[in-house]
Scaffold this active site. Structure first.
Site, PDB file in Angstrom:
ATOM      1  CG  ASP A   1      37.244  -6.329  10.233  1.00 45.57           C
ATOM      2  OD1 ASP A   1      37.532  -5.761   9.161  1.00 45.57           O
ATOM      3  OD2 ASP A   1      36.750  -7.476  10.276  1.00 45.57           O
TER       4      ASP A   1
ATOM      5  CG  ASP B   1      49.157  -4.318  23.592  1.00 48.43           C
ATOM      6  OD1 ASP B   1      49.790  -3.464  22.954  1.00 48.43           O
ATOM      7  OD2 ASP B   1      49.670  -4.960  24.529  1.00 48.43           O
TER       8      ASP B   1
ATOM      9  CE  LYS C   1      52.546  -6.921  22.182  1.00 47.36           C
ATOM     10  NZ  LYS C   1      51.887  -6.236  23.311  1.00 47.36           N
TER      11      LYS C   1
ATOM     12  CE1 TYR D   1      47.130 -11.948   8.417  1.00 46.50           C
ATOM     13  CE2 TYR D   1      46.020 -10.570   6.813  1.00 46.50           C
ATOM     14  CZ  TYR D   1      46.135 -11.048   8.100  1.00 46.50           C
ATOM     15  OH  TYR D   1      45.264 -10.635   9.076  1.00 46.50           O
TER      16      TYR D   1
END
Ligand code: NAD
Length: 366
Positions: free
Chosen positions: A255, A227, A195, A146
């Site tokens: 979320d 994942d 990851k 971001y």
């Protein structure tokens, strides 16, 4: 002594839910003789409408002078709002990224636990929920994708875009340390999510987290690929205590975690820096689809205010009083529409209430 609280109402449902959080704070002030002074600060689309930018330098200065910030949410509907005709650096979300960076709010805490009263709003099966779950998500908030360099270019009519994912060892170390400190006061287990099988930044993340872990030998540290983590959160959320991760993974996983709590409208958050200062806001966004209808769930905003009392003002009793009031109102059967289980709810004694009614009930129960 007075406590100077910056209030960023923001856009969409932001002002509606912040009003309800202020009702709770006013009740705390009355009951516990605490002197809260509020100062409105404009950020997001409402600031664009007035100043043409989502966050002015004066607004940042005002925020810096506060003891803590209570925030609603910012942003609008990307398809219909004129804010999204502006360049990305002038849109509402740019204000949010700017304030996080300016105030060095590098650690975002998102507690995901199941209120027993909201069991019926949780989409997981009873055998998965068991006695409930209690996960503290610690998301790095001022680094990663971001905040990396962004660019789009066109060569021979073909557009290509790039977002840079960069982390320094210092950025990783300070948020890892925060997660370990939090775990020391909980069940002493940290799951660090990355990851590392494909990303270089994740390999550094893992190495620095391992190094930081040496200072906390009592803590069990587990590394998990993102994942797999997305899957494990719905397969067995009870396995997690503190979940530590980088900015974008944390955005997405939190979320997901909010939905297993029943609704994003119930998940609060605290964004902290190295001091007692913090910015407290619901984990969800401005929900343009329900803004102005008086149906938004104010619980996340109200519990965010409780987190502010706990983390920035060290007011444990007052924070407990707000959280107990939320539990009591839920136990009494009151629900905003997002946490109503659907048909037949009235038969089991649940009562649908508006945003303002929920806020009144909680304030009264404090
Ligand atoms: P959102 O979180 O606003 O909404 C997703 C869904 O959750 C919607 O169906 C919405 O109605 C529901 N929802 C959210 N909060 C709720 C509440 N308190 N009560 C009941 N239902 C609630 O996410 P989105 O639709 O992807 O984004 C809308 C806008 O919010 C965008 O402009 C986005 O950039 C912005 N946003 C802001 C923040 C922030 O201010 N920190 C965070 C996320 C998104």
């Amino acid at each position: 002594m007075h406590y100077h609280i910056g209030v960023i109402r923001g856009d969409g449902i932001g002002p509606e839910i912040v009003n309800e959080a202020l009702k709770a704070l006013n009740k705390v002030s009355e009951k516990y003789h605490r002197d809260f002074k509020y100062e409105d600060i404009l950020m997001g689309g409402c600031s664009i409408d007035v100043y043409g930018v989502p966050l002015t330098d004066d607004a940042i200065m005002a925020a810096r002078l506060c003891d803590a910030i209570l925030m609603g949410s910012i942003g609008g509907d990307a398809k219909t709002s004129p804010w999204y005709k502006l360049t990305p650096d002038k849109r509402p979300e740019a204000g949010l990224l700017k304030i996080r960076k300016a105030l060095k709010l590098f650690a975002n805490l998102r507690p995901a636990h199941l209120y027993p009263e909201l069991r019926s709003a949780c989409p997981l099966r009873d055998d998965i929920i068991g006695d409930g779950f209690d996960v503290m998500i610690v998301r790095e908030l001022t680094g990663g994708l971001y905040f990396g360099k962004k660019e789009t270019w066109v060569i021979d009519g073909v557009a290509t875009a790039i977002d840079e994912l960069k982390y320094s060892e210092n950025e990783i170390r300070r948020v890892a340390d925060k997660a370990f400190q939090i775990a020391m006061k909980r069940n002493k287990k940290v799951t660090s999510v990355d990851k590392a099988n494909v990303l270089e930044s994740s390999r550094l993340w893992r190495k620095i987290v391992d190094k930081e872990h040496e200072k906390y030998p009592e803590i069990e540290l587990i590394h998990m690929l993102v994942d797999n983590c997305a899957m494990q959160l719905v397969r067995d959320p009870k396995q997690f205590d503190v979940l530590l991760t980088e900015n974008m993974f944390g955005d997405i996983l939190s979320d997901e975690a909010s939905m297993i709590m029943g609704s994003i409208g119930t998940m609060p958050s605290a964004s902290l820096n190295e001091t007692a200062f913090g910015l407290y806001e619901p984990s969800g966004g401005s929900a343009p689809d329900i803004a102005g209808k008086g149906i938004a769930d104010p619980i996340a905003a109200i519990v965010s205010a409780a987190m502010m009392l706990r983390y920035s003002f060290n007011m444990t009793e007052e924070a407990d009083a707000i959280e107990s009031a939320v539990k009591k109102v839920l136990a009494d059967g009151y629900r905003t529409i997002d946490i109503m289980p659907g048909k037949g709810s009235e038969i089991i004694g649940l009562k649908e209430v508006s945003t303002a009614e929920m806020g009144d009930l909680i304030a009264k129960a404090i």
